[in-house]
Write an enzyme that holds these catalytic residues in place. Structure first.
Site: not given
Lengths: 406, 406
Positions: A152, A178, A189, A275, A401, A406
């Site tokens: 992602t 992932k 996870t 992230e 985040n 969007s």
């Protein structure tokens, strides 16, 4: 025992595929794993009481089906908070795959990751399954495509594999996973799929999986948010031909060691690719009275926003580490703690018995500027230890985040 | 009962001062509060087991001295993780003030905020105390200077005051506080000082303070990090002339209500001024079985990085709120939850019984674009409720904390 190339197709008899089905705007979004022969399956799942539909489906398969043979995963939509309709779409996905593969729908595991609260675009998903079946391949490339399709906000695909000998037979354990946000201890996870050609009973496979997840995936955190979809599955098809592992002992220990290597590699990749992360942040607590205490302390440090922001700034703000240990809930004497920073650039004692050593800030910053940074806290109470993995908190975490949907 | 202007000098008999002493580079860094007559004092302190030296000093004063009469606070250096030397500097600070004010050193409270691990520049601190004593004034301006002097990364000073009648006498409660990072439930305020001219016994003052802190400061979170220095002090000097409050009853309830108003106002200012924050994020959980359950759920949401980043992005990513409730540890049925967003721009039902209502994303974004945003979760189990306050997670939070020390 050695790390090798590859992922879910590394072990004998496993094939995979990954495609762009049309769930996301422009990136690959569906993956499939299939074993040519039936497998035993084990899994660990999110402890969040808000469980996504695929988690409930997989729990049913893992706990109640004798065998499993395929996994269908999608990214883009999490199928969480989707009520009865979400459960129905799990079944339709599994049934579509089962009919094409000539197996039972209760032998198909499903997994989803992405936005919470939207229904799966079920027609796209079913078409995706139909498209993937003829593409299933045992090639490394097929494994890569599958690993890429479950990404992602991940920036790198995550694969790991290990080969080792068991009673004269070569056994392989390989997997993919992932991240990279909503990652926090308690079955942290987002998604992890491991395959092995080891012969092992379902019971012992679950035992190995549960033990391994505790020391690997449950020791990483990206942001303290435990997802609704966390799933770590393992399939074992026995094609390596070793004597089936049916009890604890040397073979089980060897298998567990290999599984830990694969899961640790995948977990560290998830933490380091958190992230927006620019660094993998490893925290070791040593000299603890008990493993539990060391786990509590190390996890508290890797989840501290203030510490994570300091790591991003390459700032040896050790007070924040001691502070995070202090509010963890674990008992220790702050005035006995020694703390070190370590990386490829060197190792430095920062505090001794709770007070600054008067270390070189320049060297500390140099150590903290590496891509992998370790903090070691010695609490001088005993012999237990634990290692946790996290990442720094960066501008890009916020950016990713603030407008994820969007 | 009404909010009024002013802070620590609002109540009769309290004087204050705030100056630049030279601890920080260029901002005011020392404050003093003094009551012309002896006070009873109460306090709540950090639950972090790493306690700063001034916390230990104040605990001793609050728990063992009958009376207290002055507070000396500094920003810039936290005097935490400073060992015996740090404790000695607390005593020297208190002694310097005590000699000038002709009181006992054990009647002087001290408080510090700033970088952990550095020793106080004790000569500067002592000179600062000497400079402040002749400046002590009961003016509003003196209260403002004091409130400004305890700011670190705060962008606004935080004051609040309330006046009310008690047995025909006008009583005032006023206070000041500072945030704005390392703020998290469990005695979360970095520093809060409240003064009142109410006549109240030490025992009842502590009872009121403990009850109020639980519902106010302990319900806010900026970043999940519980500081080593959290201190909330209250001094009552009795000059209002009301009949002394010595037991629970109507007068105590009235006093507690006033104290809650002041502490709530200060707490909300801290949350809304969290490091880098652009919005105050309020979370109400209603329909809970117990207060405890509502507290656990609301706090879990305000501490979720993913939710906070979504608020920053004005993104109605409600799945993250439900997810944060789900991993809080509190039991509830996700499929019964209704969720609303509310602000000055309107109120919108986002999910009903755990599933999206198909709301207008446009209106949701409009509601989330205000400076104060509320999420209301109805879990339909009972009548209990709780409110927690936090802020959004922004680029500036990361920026401030990546290089706080430089």
């Amino acid at each position: 025992m050695q790390m090798t190339e590859g992922g879910v197709t590394a072990a004998k008899g496993f094939v995979a595929a990954g495609i762009y089905a049309g769930i996301k705007k422009d990136k690959k979004d569906m993956a499939m794993i299939y074993s040519k022969v039936p497998c035993v399956a084990a899994g660990t799942f999110t402890t969040n009481i808000v469980k996504a539909a695929p988690v409930k489906w997989d729990q049913d398969v893992v706990y109640h089906s004798e065998k499993a043979q395929a996994v269908v995963a999608n990214s883009g939509v999490a199928n969480a908070c989707t009520g009865e309709e979400g459960m129905r779409y799990c079944r339709e996905t599994a049934r579509t795959a089962a009919e094409l593969l000539n197996i039972s729908e209760k032998e198909v595991l499903v997994a989803s990751t992405g936005v919470i609260g939207r229904q799966l675009p079920i027609d796209i998903i079913k078409e995706g399954v139909v498209s993937m079946v003829p593409l299933l391949s045992e090639s490394k490339e097929a494994g890569i495509l599958a690993a890429e399709s479950i990404m992602t906000t991940d920036t790198i695909r995550k694969e790991a594999a290990v080969t080792f000998e068991l009673g004269g037979r070569t056994v392989t354990v390989g997997g993919m996973s992932k991240g990279s946000g909503m990652i926090h201890p308690n079955m942290c996870t987002m998604l992890s799929f491991v395959t092995t050609d080891a012969a092992i009973s379902k019971e012992m496979l679950q035992k190995a999986q549960s033990a391994s997840v505790k020391d690997t995936y449950n020791m990483i955190s990206v942001d303290g948010d435990t997802s609704t979809n966390d799933t770590a599955l393992i399939l074992a098809n026995g094609l390596a031909g070793n004597d089936e592992i049916t009890e604890e002992g040397e073979d089980f220990d060897t298998f567990l060691k290999a599984l830990n290597m694969v899961n640790t590699a995948l977990a560290k990749k998830m933490a380091g690719d958190g992230e927006g992360a620019t660094a993998l942040f490893e925290v070791k607590v040593i000299g603890a009275e008990s493993k539990e205490q060391a786990v509590t302390l190390s996890k508290s440090v890797i989840t501290s926003n203030l510490t994570k922001a300091a790591i991003f700034g390459h700032d040896a703000n050790w007070g924040r580490i001691l502070c995070a240990m202090g509010y963890s809930g674990a008992e220790f004497d702050p005035e006995k703690v020694d703390l070190y920073f370590e990386s490829a650039a060197g190792k430095l004692k920062i505090i001794e018995n709770g007070v600054s050593t008067g270390y070189s800030e320049e060297l500390a910053t140099k150590i903290l500027s590496e891509k992998e940074v370790t903090a070691i806290a010695d609490i001088k109470m005993g012999d237990a230890c634990a290692t946790a993995w996290g990442c720094d908190l960066t501008f890009d975490y916020v950016k990713i985040n603030a407008d994820y949907r969007s």
